[in-house]
Design an enzyme around this catalytic site. Structure first.
Site, PDB file in Angstrom:
ATOM      1  N   LYS A 208      39.286  18.794   8.001  1.00 53.28           N
ATOM      2  CA  LYS A 208      39.711  17.456   8.398  1.00 53.28           C
ATOM      3  C   LYS A 208      38.562  16.772   9.137  1.00 53.28           C
ATOM      4  O   LYS A 208      38.308  17.037  10.308  1.00 53.28           O
ATOM      5  CB  LYS A 208      40.940  17.485   9.311  1.00 53.28           C
ATOM      6  CG  LYS A 208      41.533  16.072   9.521  1.00 53.28           C
ATOM      7  CD  LYS A 208      42.268  15.922  10.815  1.00 53.28           C
ATOM      8  CE  LYS A 208      41.373  15.724  11.976  1.00 53.28           C
ATOM      9  NZ  LYS A 208      40.654  14.403  11.985  1.00 53.28           N
TER      10      LYS A 208
ATOM     11  N   CYS B 232      26.698  16.816  21.374  1.00 51.31           N
ATOM     12  CA  CYS B 232      27.305  17.659  22.404  1.00 51.31           C
ATOM     13  C   CYS B 232      26.263  18.464  23.173  1.00 51.31           C
ATOM     14  O   CYS B 232      26.454  18.772  24.351  1.00 51.31           O
ATOM     15  CB  CYS B 232      28.334  18.596  21.781  1.00 51.31           C
ATOM     16  SG  CYS B 232      27.699  19.627  20.437  1.00 51.31           S
TER      17      CYS B 232
ATOM     18  N   GLU C  14      31.251  13.871  30.239  1.00 52.50           N
ATOM     19  CA  GLU C  14      30.441  13.677  29.036  1.00 52.50           C
ATOM     20  C   GLU C  14      30.494  12.194  28.647  1.00 52.50           C
ATOM     21  O   GLU C  14      31.549  11.688  28.252  1.00 52.50           O
ATOM     22  CB  GLU C  14      30.971  14.555  27.906  1.00 52.50           C
ATOM     23  CG  GLU C  14      30.062  14.587  26.690  1.00 52.50           C
ATOM     24  CD  GLU C  14      30.561  15.553  25.628  1.00 52.50           C
ATOM     25  OE1 GLU C  14      29.725  16.186  24.977  1.00 52.50           O
ATOM     26  OE2 GLU C  14      31.797  15.657  25.446  1.00 52.50           O
TER      27      GLU C  14
END
Length: 487
Positions: free
Chosen positions: A183, A291, A391
């Site tokens: 997905k 990331c 983040e």
């Protein structure tokens, strides 16, 4: 100059493919894809909902035995052919990658070769998966293990580099003999279905790789599906918690590669110019939307001014703007929502009294309609501030100063994340001490090689658990079965 519109010929007519069947009406509905560089829609995307997830998993379950039972050399050769097809179609795939998220074409063109490297590395493991002979005592016998695939793997991949994410998932999962239902994000729905079709062209049986773009509802349905045997998720820490909750009722094993807040630790004996260039890349690469990007710059007080001045000088020269321009290095962030969120964080930081060294606003002029945030450097940031602890996922670099090795380690480890860290020093003993002390899944010393196919990548703390890359990444998609036979 105005930002160029993406090439319309790249887009298929809106449909969602489950095997050979093209669906135009689904339980997930449709969404307009918006080109990040212009803020204008490129067309509609058909999304999977629970019904399509169920159909995809059923197809993968039915197709899996054919792939599981294929000989190791057949799987190896198929993955090698898929790598070759990706390289052969590199031009179109890189344009699609740029279109999905506004990735500068200069960077997008590197992705097909890197993805092919991932697949070739794992192709080499196909004929080496086996098991071990285990010594037995006190009862004599033959005891051995079989490394077996899980079955159907549900993979949820991020939007910030679909081509690489697909290769990093498919390489080890297919080499181990699994079927995979993928997905991708609704924000990046174009590349992954093309890879699924190339997989069939390479010889992967129809249904072994199924791609179903969708939103959160589709993700929940995939994770909770009783016929999914393993889940691999890459994305935010908050969504990772939701994935664990959705997998809990069926006790489906989960691997999580989550957020990061990676630090650059620059000691006084480092190569200042080189360290500044690598540190700057944390804000520039993928517009800070990686990331593992190093978005916290921790600098020894003896070289702070040199490092900061060099970073700012380099950052002001970075070509910024239209992703289709061959010179552009820094493009837009992925969406209007991301743009507003990043600017909101910066506004709150300003109110707290940080020192804004450059950037901090939305770009204007020809870039005003797109989702462009100026490359930003912020100093005098408190260790507990939002800029340091959360983040940001945008082109923002924070600067903090330390005086001792112990203070540097404390600052680097002072967040809930633990994905990566970058260490700049020419002292070998310090390298070993600090690398051991850093709470992170990876430590890169005096450089940033990217995600090597042969090296394990993943996090600790709230950056998740599980690994992609290397033999550790292969083991994520295998489980051992023990067999004992009496002597």
């Amino acid at each position: 100059m105005p930002v160029a519109e993406p090439a319309a010929h790249l887009l298929d007519k809106p449909a969602l493919w489950i095997g050979p069947e093209a669906l135009t009406e689904t339980s997930g509905g449709r969404i307009a894809h918006v080109y990040a560089a212009t803020g204008r829609p490129t067309g509609e995307v058909v999304l999977a909902g629970p019904a399509e997830i169920d159909a995809a998993v059923s197809l993968a379950r039915a197709a899996w035995p054919q792939w599981r039972d294929a000989t190791a050399d057949a799987r190896r050769d198929t993955l090698l052919r898929l790598a070759d097809l990706i390289v052969a179609q590199a031009a179109e795939l890189s344009q699609l990658q740029s279109l999905e998220i506004g990735l500068p074409v200069q960077l997008a063109r590197q992705m097909p070769a890197l993805a092919a490297d991932q697949l070739r590395y794992y192709a080499g493991w196909c004929d080496k998966v086996g098991g071990d002979v285990v010594p037995t005592w006190p009862i004599r016998g033959l005891d051995y293990t079989l490394d077996e695939p899980y079955g159907v793997v549900g993979g949820i991949i991020p939007w910030n580099g679909t081509l690489m994410a697909m290769a990093q998932l498919l390489g080890p999962a297919l080499a181990a003999g699994n079927a995979v239902v993928v997905k991708p994000s609704e924000l990046a729905p174009f590349v992954a279905p093309r890879i699924a079709r190339l997989a069939v062209q390479a010889g992967v049986p129809e249904g072994v790789v199924v791609v179903v773009p969708g939103g959160a509802e589709a993700g929940r349905a995939l994770v909770a599906h009783p016929e999914v045997d393993k889940v691999h998720f890459t994305g935010s820490t908050a969504t990772g918690r939701a994935v664990l909750a959705a997998a809990a009722p069926t006790l489906t094993p989960v691997a999580l590669e989550l957020g990061g807040k990676s630090a650059h630790l620059v000691f006084g004996d480092a190569d200042v110019r080189f360290a500044a260039r690598i540190a700057m890349s944390g804000a520039v690469a993928l517009a800070g939307q990686g990331c593992a990007n190093g978005t916290r710059l921790l600098v020894h007080e003896s070289v702070r001014e040199q490092i900061v001045e060099t970073v700012l000088a380099r950052l002001r020269r970075v070509p910024f703007g239209d992703p289709a321009n061959e010179r552009t290095v820094l493009g837009p962030v992925v969406s209007e929502a991301s743009c507003r969120r990043i600017l909101g964080v910066l506004a709150r930081a300003r109110a707290e009294g940080v020192t804004l060294l450059t950037g901090g606003d939305r770009a204007g002029g020809d870039l005003a309609d797109g989702f462009f945030v100026e490359p930003t450097v912020v100093a005098d940031v408190a260790p507990d501030s939002e800029l340091v602890q959360e983040e940001i996922f945008g082109p923002v670099l924070t600067v903090q100063t330390f005086g001792s090795e112990e203070e540097a380690i404390a600052l680097a480890n002072g967040t809930r994340y633990g994905l990566g860290a970058y260490l700049h020093t020419n002292d070998l003993r310090r390298t070993h001490r600090v690398a051991r002390a850093l709470a992170s899944g990876s430590v890169w010393v005096n450089g940033a090689p990217g995600l090597l196919p042969s090296a394990p990548f993943g996090g600790v703390k709230q950056s998740g658990f599980g690994r992609i890359g290397g033999v550790a990444g292969l083991r994520e998609f295998l489980r051992p079965k023990n067999v004992w036979i009496p002597a």
